[in-house]
Design a protein around this motif. Structure first.
Motif, short mmCIF file in Angstrom:
data_model
loop_
_atom_site.label_atom_id
_atom_site.label_comp_id
_atom_site.label_asym_id
_atom_site.label_seq_id
_atom_site.Cartn_x
_atom_site.Cartn_y
_atom_site.Cartn_z
N ASP A 172 1.43 2.86 -25.97
CA ASP A 172 0.64 4.08 -25.83
C ASP A 172 -0.71 3.85 -25.14
N GLU A 175 -1.69 6.40 -22.40
CA GLU A 175 -2.12 7.68 -22.98
C GLU A 175 -3.55 7.58 -23.49
N ASN A 234 -0.18 0.90 -30.53
CA ASN A 234 1.28 1.00 -30.52
C ASN A 234 1.78 0.41 -29.21
#
Length: 380
Positions: A172, A175, A234
């Motif tokens: 992630d 993001e 993550n």
């Protein structure tokens, strides 16, 4: 060379496995032993996604850059189709290094016997005096292509053709970093340093602030900041976030650029310091980003490459060349301070009397990094 008995016996690292405030640091030979370094190369660097700079290092068709990574000669090149590729930089004839340095070319030509390769796919297109060689077919002797994938203009190299994609490695992180618009940034400077230290010494230093009041007392220690727990991850990365005012890429009082317009959420409140495992650090602040790219050479030698990136809109300002020097001045001071203390630590680690130490509560990511390395080194 000192032979370390049972160097990869898991019981040697039992104290490192304990919770942070009960744990010990890695055994010193993890930073000085060539056998430990060789195991790291085999189980980490030849298996994972390694950061090797940005696409704009080779902006035009035919632009190339040759380098070595953990002893492997590599050349990256932008083909006529605009795609950037990586090849093993070893001639398929008798193994000579084909390309050196960086520049622009229409073909790759080996300096030894002039075997010539296409830059788009590495195929062998010229091999003098091979007509009488039994069964020789040029199509079987092209340069070996290596896996190269990109994220937001950053290049990542993987020597393992069976590894998962880069997107799986990053998790992630894209993001989390989205509002910086990294894909719209421009590399404005790239500086190389030769370090007399193990790669982990430098990574650990970069991912803790415990040293800041001492090592950086005349530079970035003068900037007020808070301390926060590590960033939740993550993916194959760790991170720190500090809330503050003013760009962390400038020394106090220095004139800077306007902030990145697209920032939102936490990115408007401070700076992210990200480690992309195993050996790449990103600093992302209000107006720019910089990276620390490590190329391990041996147990006690590392090449450091420092890159500076600014939004394209910022680089087009009439006063860019003048103001950007304030950013370079900050990095030239603080990075050299880190380089010097890392070299000093390496000297101490070479003592026959050095023993594992203990962690402060301000070093959670050092503990995380050390266990990440052990997980892989002991997996063989």
């Amino acid at each position: 060379m000192t032979i370390i008995e049972n160097q990869f016996d898991p019981t040697r690292y039992a104290a490192v496995r304990k919770p942070l405030l009960e744990a010990e640091t890695l055994p010193p030979d993890a930073y000085t032993s060539e056998s430990f370094f060789k195991r790291e190369v085999e189980t980490i660097f030849l298996k994972v996604w390694n950061f090797v700079g940005r696409e704009d290092r080779v902006p035009n068709p035919g632009d190339y850059a040759a380098f070595e990574f953990v002893g492997v000669p590599v050349v990256i090149v932008r083909g006529r189709d605009g795609r950037v590729r990586a090849f093993a930089n070893s001639c398929r004839h008798r193994g000579a290094k084909v390309m050196a340095g960086e520049g622009n070319c229409t073909v790759f030509s080996c300096p030894y016997h002039a075997w010539t390769y296409a830059i788009d796919d590495g195929r062998l297109i010229g091999a003098m005096e091979m007509d009488e060689t039994v069964g020789f077919d040029k199509k079987n002797f092209g340069l070996i292509e290596l896996r190269l994938e990109t994220w937001a203009g950053f290049l990542f190299l993987n020597f393992d053709h069976d590894a998962a994609h880069l997107s799986d490695w990053l998790g992630d992180l894209p993001e989390l970093m989205a509002s910086y618009k990294l894909e719209d940034m421009v590399t404005t400077r790239r500086v190389e340093y030769d370090l007399a230290c193990n790669w982990k010494v430098y990574v650990e230093n970069a991912m803790e602030s415990y040293h800041v009041p001492t090592v950086h007392q005349q530079t970035i220690q003068k900037q007020k900041r808070d301390h926060n727990p590590p960033v939740e991850s993550n993916g194959e990365y760790e991170g720190l976030f500090t809330r503050h005012t003013g760009s962390r890429a400038l020394l106090p009082g220095a004139k800077g650029f306007p902030y990145i317009e697209s920032l939102e959420g936490l990115t408007t409140e401070g700076t992210y310091y990200i480690l992309i495992n195993p050996s790449t650090m990103f600093g992302l602040t209000f107006d720019c980003m910089w990276w620390l790219e490590l190329h391990p050479i041996s147990a006690e030698r590392t090449k450091l490459i420092v890159g500076s990136c600014f939004p394209k809109k910022t680089t087009e300002r009439d006063d860019f060349d003048e103001i950007v020097e304030n950013y370079y001045a900050r990095w030239e001071k603080s990075i050299v301070e880190d380089n010097d203390v890392s070299d000093i630590q390496q000297i101490g680690l070479g003592s026959p009397f050095v023993q594992p130490g203990r962690f402060s509560y301000m070093e959670p990511l050092v503990h995380t990094i050390d266990n990440w390395v052990i997980d892989r080194v002991l997996s063989k």
